[in-house]
Design a protein around this motif. Structure first.
Motif, short mmCIF file in Angstrom:
data_model
loop_
_atom_site.label_atom_id
_atom_site.label_comp_id
_atom_site.label_asym_id
_atom_site.label_seq_id
_atom_site.Cartn_x
_atom_site.Cartn_y
_atom_site.Cartn_z
N PRO A 32 -52.87 31.15 -11.28
CA PRO A 32 -52.04 31.78 -12.33
C PRO A 32 -52.93 32.37 -13.42
CG PRO A 32 -51.23 29.59 -11.78
CD PRO A 32 -52.55 29.73 -11.10
N ARG A 33 -52.48 33.44 -14.02
CA ARG A 33 -53.28 34.08 -15.07
C ARG A 33 -53.35 33.17 -16.29
NH1 ARG A 33 -49.04 38.99 -16.47
NH2 ARG A 33 -47.33 37.69 -17.19
N THR A 34 -54.46 33.23 -16.96
CA THR A 34 -54.68 32.34 -18.10
C THR A 34 -54.21 32.93 -19.41
OG1 THR A 34 -56.92 33.25 -18.33
CG2 THR A 34 -56.67 31.26 -16.98
N GLU A 35 -54.00 34.24 -19.42
CA GLU A 35 -53.49 34.88 -20.64
C GLU A 35 -52.63 36.06 -20.26
OE1 GLU A 35 -57.03 37.93 -21.84
OE2 GLU A 35 -57.28 35.86 -22.46
N LEU A 82 -45.34 54.76 -9.69
CA LEU A 82 -44.66 54.97 -8.41
C LEU A 82 -44.52 53.65 -7.67
CD1 LEU A 82 -43.50 56.97 -6.35
CD2 LEU A 82 -45.80 57.29 -5.48
N ALA A 83 -45.60 52.87 -7.60
CA ALA A 83 -45.56 51.59 -6.88
C ALA A 83 -44.58 50.62 -7.53
CB ALA A 83 -46.96 50.99 -6.82
N LYS A 84 -44.61 50.54 -8.86
CA LYS A 84 -43.72 49.61 -9.57
C LYS A 84 -42.26 49.98 -9.38
CE LYS A 84 -46.90 47.97 -13.14
NZ LYS A 84 -47.18 47.89 -14.59
N ARG A 85 -41.95 51.27 -9.40
CA ARG A 85 -40.57 51.69 -9.22
C ARG A 85 -40.08 51.39 -7.81
NH1 ARG A 85 -36.71 55.11 -11.45
NH2 ARG A 85 -37.70 54.49 -13.42
N MET A 86 -40.96 51.57 -6.83
CA MET A 86 -40.59 51.26 -5.46
C MET A 86 -40.23 49.78 -5.32
SD MET A 86 -40.48 53.82 -3.43
CE MET A 86 -40.88 55.56 -3.53
N ILE A 87 -41.03 48.93 -5.95
CA ILE A 87 -40.78 47.49 -5.89
C ILE A 87 -39.47 47.15 -6.60
CG2 ILE A 87 -41.60 45.23 -6.68
CD1 ILE A 87 -44.46 46.35 -6.23
N ALA A 88 -39.24 47.79 -7.74
CA ALA A 88 -37.99 47.56 -8.46
C ALA A 88 -36.78 48.01 -7.65
CB ALA A 88 -38.02 48.30 -9.80
N THR A 89 -36.92 49.10 -6.90
CA THR A 89 -35.82 49.62 -6.09
C THR A 89 -35.53 48.73 -4.88
OG1 THR A 89 -36.38 51.89 -6.75
CG2 THR A 89 -35.03 51.63 -4.76
N PHE A 90 -36.58 48.32 -4.19
CA PHE A 90 -36.41 47.50 -2.99
C PHE A 90 -36.15 46.03 -3.32
CE2 PHE A 90 -38.22 51.21 -1.13
CZ PHE A 90 -37.97 51.17 0.23
N GLY A 91 -36.58 45.60 -4.51
CA GLY A 91 -36.48 44.19 -4.87
C GLY A 91 -37.77 43.47 -4.50
N GLU A 92 -38.13 42.43 -5.28
CA GLU A 92 -39.38 41.74 -5.04
C GLU A 92 -39.41 41.04 -3.68
OE1 GLU A 92 -41.04 39.29 -8.01
OE2 GLU A 92 -41.24 40.91 -9.47
N LYS A 93 -38.25 40.62 -3.18
CA LYS A 93 -38.22 39.98 -1.87
C LYS A 93 -38.60 40.95 -0.76
CE LYS A 93 -34.87 36.31 -2.92
NZ LYS A 93 -33.57 35.71 -2.55
N THR A 110 -46.84 36.00 -8.73
CA THR A 110 -45.41 35.80 -8.97
C THR A 110 -44.73 35.14 -7.78
OG1 THR A 110 -45.35 37.73 -10.42
CG2 THR A 110 -43.25 36.96 -9.53
N GLN A 111 -45.05 35.61 -6.57
CA GLN A 111 -44.38 35.10 -5.37
C GLN A 111 -45.16 34.00 -4.67
OE1 GLN A 111 -42.52 37.88 -2.78
NE2 GLN A 111 -42.17 39.41 -4.36
N LYS A 112 -46.31 33.63 -5.28
CA LYS A 112 -47.12 32.53 -4.73
C LYS A 112 -47.48 32.77 -3.26
CE LYS A 112 -45.55 28.97 -7.95
NZ LYS A 112 -44.90 29.93 -8.88
N LYS A 113 -48.03 33.95 -3.02
CA LYS A 113 -48.49 34.33 -1.69
C LYS A 113 -49.90 34.89 -1.78
CE LYS A 113 -43.94 35.55 0.23
NZ LYS A 113 -43.13 36.66 0.84
N PRO A 114 -50.65 34.91 -0.68
CA PRO A 114 -51.97 35.56 -0.71
C PRO A 114 -51.84 37.05 -0.98
CG PRO A 114 -51.72 34.18 1.25
CD PRO A 114 -50.36 34.29 0.62
#
Length: 448
Positions: A212-215, A88-99, A135-139
């Motif tokens: 950043p993630r190491t793997e 649900l959370a991922k789809r909401m982000i995809a719908t609204f856009g990462e910005k 991804t967005q380099k934010k806290p």
């Protein structure tokens, strides 16, 4: 004895109750029972009647609530186990856009917290917040605050979460009205306390950005649950309950046609939540390969925490019944009628005091509604006004999450911020939710 001074008696009993919880560290269930007995003694109830009041108070408060909390807990754990909350959370982000991820997260939090407890949802979605922050380099706080604001509002304002169900049951408000007004008031509160507040406060806090993630992180399960299914399951009980309440209001409850009678039956909170729980057991469980033993284990696991809430609810009902049977509630109502404080503001103040002093939103909602119930009975308020009192109590019970709230520490840990930073951000957000909720209830009371 304080039988002739009901206001002082209630004040003494509340201070005593808070002392049991805060200083003696008694579990809320035990503290509420002891507090109710203490109150009964100081207002001069006959000793032979006190235990009968305890039994009747416990029984009358649990009929509807215990069933709804149990069913809701099973539904929630099935949604959690299936990965539906993440989807649900991922789809909401995809719908609204990462910005616009913060706005997507406030909506996702609002929906997710209907079946899933706030602390559980935060634990489930913490990896998603971390990924967005990288991804967005934010806290993490930039995304955590909007998510938490959405979840906090639903947790307190919108049934079928336990808090508003308990309050509605205690004061006699219909859940359909509570859902309607809870959403109307709650969504603006979540927007202000989430994306808008986060946009202002996060840049001023000099917080670290996650490394950043190491793997590469693996995707979740290879058989993901569909977004449409999750949304439908969450929406079914709400749609049924609201439709039944609106239809009864428009057409009345007398001489109902067959279709109206059927809608009233399936729209009853117990039936509506039972329907979605059974559907989720099949659609999120059996159809996805979960065997009967695992389903049984999940349901049993869910009912453990639910049992604690049910017992605390029952103890709150005892407190309410003592107010009624002792006559103190009616006397207090007469005193309140001579003051300038209306029921919405009084309900908000009571919930706020209990919340700030002892930390638990659910306990403060139970205590405030137990105190308000006998005060509201002589007022003969309509269902819309009673629902607004529920909203006011929910708002007060959200006020100022701080160090005596277990959620405060969970948020601090998962969002990787210090206690001081949590106070500056999350605690202020809960005050915003509280004030907007209280003011929203007052405004609505002028037009309904």
């Amino acid at each position: 004895m304080l039988s002739n001074h009901p206001f002082i008696a209630v004040l003494v009993a509340v201070v005593f109750l808070l002392g049991l919880i805060l200083w003696l560290r008694l579990q809320a269930f035990v503290a509420l029972l002891v507090g109710a007995l203490f109150f009964a003694v100081i207002v001069g109830m006959p000793m032979g009647e006190i235990t009968d009041t305890v039994v009747s108070g416990m029984g009358s408060s649990l009929g509807l609530v215990s069933i709804l909390i149990g069913l809701g807990a099973i539904f929630g754990i099935l949604l959690e186990h299936s990965g539906g909350a993440q989807i649900l959370a991922k789809r909401m982000i995809a719908t609204f856009g990462e910005k616009n991820a913060s706005w997507a997260l406030v909506v996702a939090g609002f929906l997710i917290s209907i079946p899933v407890f706030l602390d559980v949802a935060l634990v489930i979605l913490a990896p998603l917040l971390l990924a967005l922050a990288r991804t967005q380099k934010k806290p993490m706080l930039a995304f955590g605050l909007p998510l938490l604001a959405g979840m906090a509002v639903t947790h307190a304002f919108v049934p079928p979460t336990p808090g508003p169900i308990i309050v509605a049951q205690n004061i006699g408000a219909e859940l359909g009205w509570v859902i309607l007004f809870g959403a109307i008031v709650g969504l603006p509160a979540a927007a202000l306390a989430g994306p808008i507040w986060a946009k202002w406060i996060v840049p001023r806090m000099n917080l670290a950005i996650p490394e950043p993630r190491t793997e590469e992180e693996k995707d979740e399960e290879g058989n993901p649950v569909s977004f449409g299914l999750v949304l439908a399951l969450i929406g079914i009980p709400i749609a049924l309950i609201v439709s039944s309440a609106v239809t009864d209001t428009v057409l009345g409850k007398v001489d109902r046609a067959a279709w109206h009678e059927t809608l009233a039956f399936v729209g009853h909170p117990i039936v509506a939540l039972l329907i979605v729980t059974l559907l989720s057991m099949y659609l999120l469980g059996t159809r996805r390969g979960v065997d009967r033993e695992e389903l049984m284990h999940l349901a049993t696991k869910a009912l453990g925490p639910a049992g604690i809430i049910i017992l605390v609810t029952g103890a709150g009902g005892v407190f309410k019944q003592v107010l009624v049977d002792s006559g103190a509630g009616e006397a207090l109502a007469r005193e309140m009628a001579g003051t300038a404080i209306g029921p919405i503001t009084l309900a908000w103040l009571l919930a706020t005091v209990v919340r700030v002093t002892q930390g638990s939103a659910t306990v403060s909602m139970i205590a405030a509604s137990a105190l308000m119930a006998p005060l509201l009975e002589p007022m003969k308020l309509g269902q819309a006004d009673l629902a607004l009192v529920v909203v006011a109590i929910a708002a007060g019970a959200t006020t100022l999450s701080h160090v005596n709230d277990s959620g405060f520490w969970l948020i601090s840990r998962y969002l990787r911020i210090t206690e001081k930073e949590t106070l500056r951000s999350w605690s202020v957000a809960t005050v915003i939710i509280s004030l907007v909720g209280w003011l929203g209830a007052l405004v609505l009371s002028l037009v309904v």
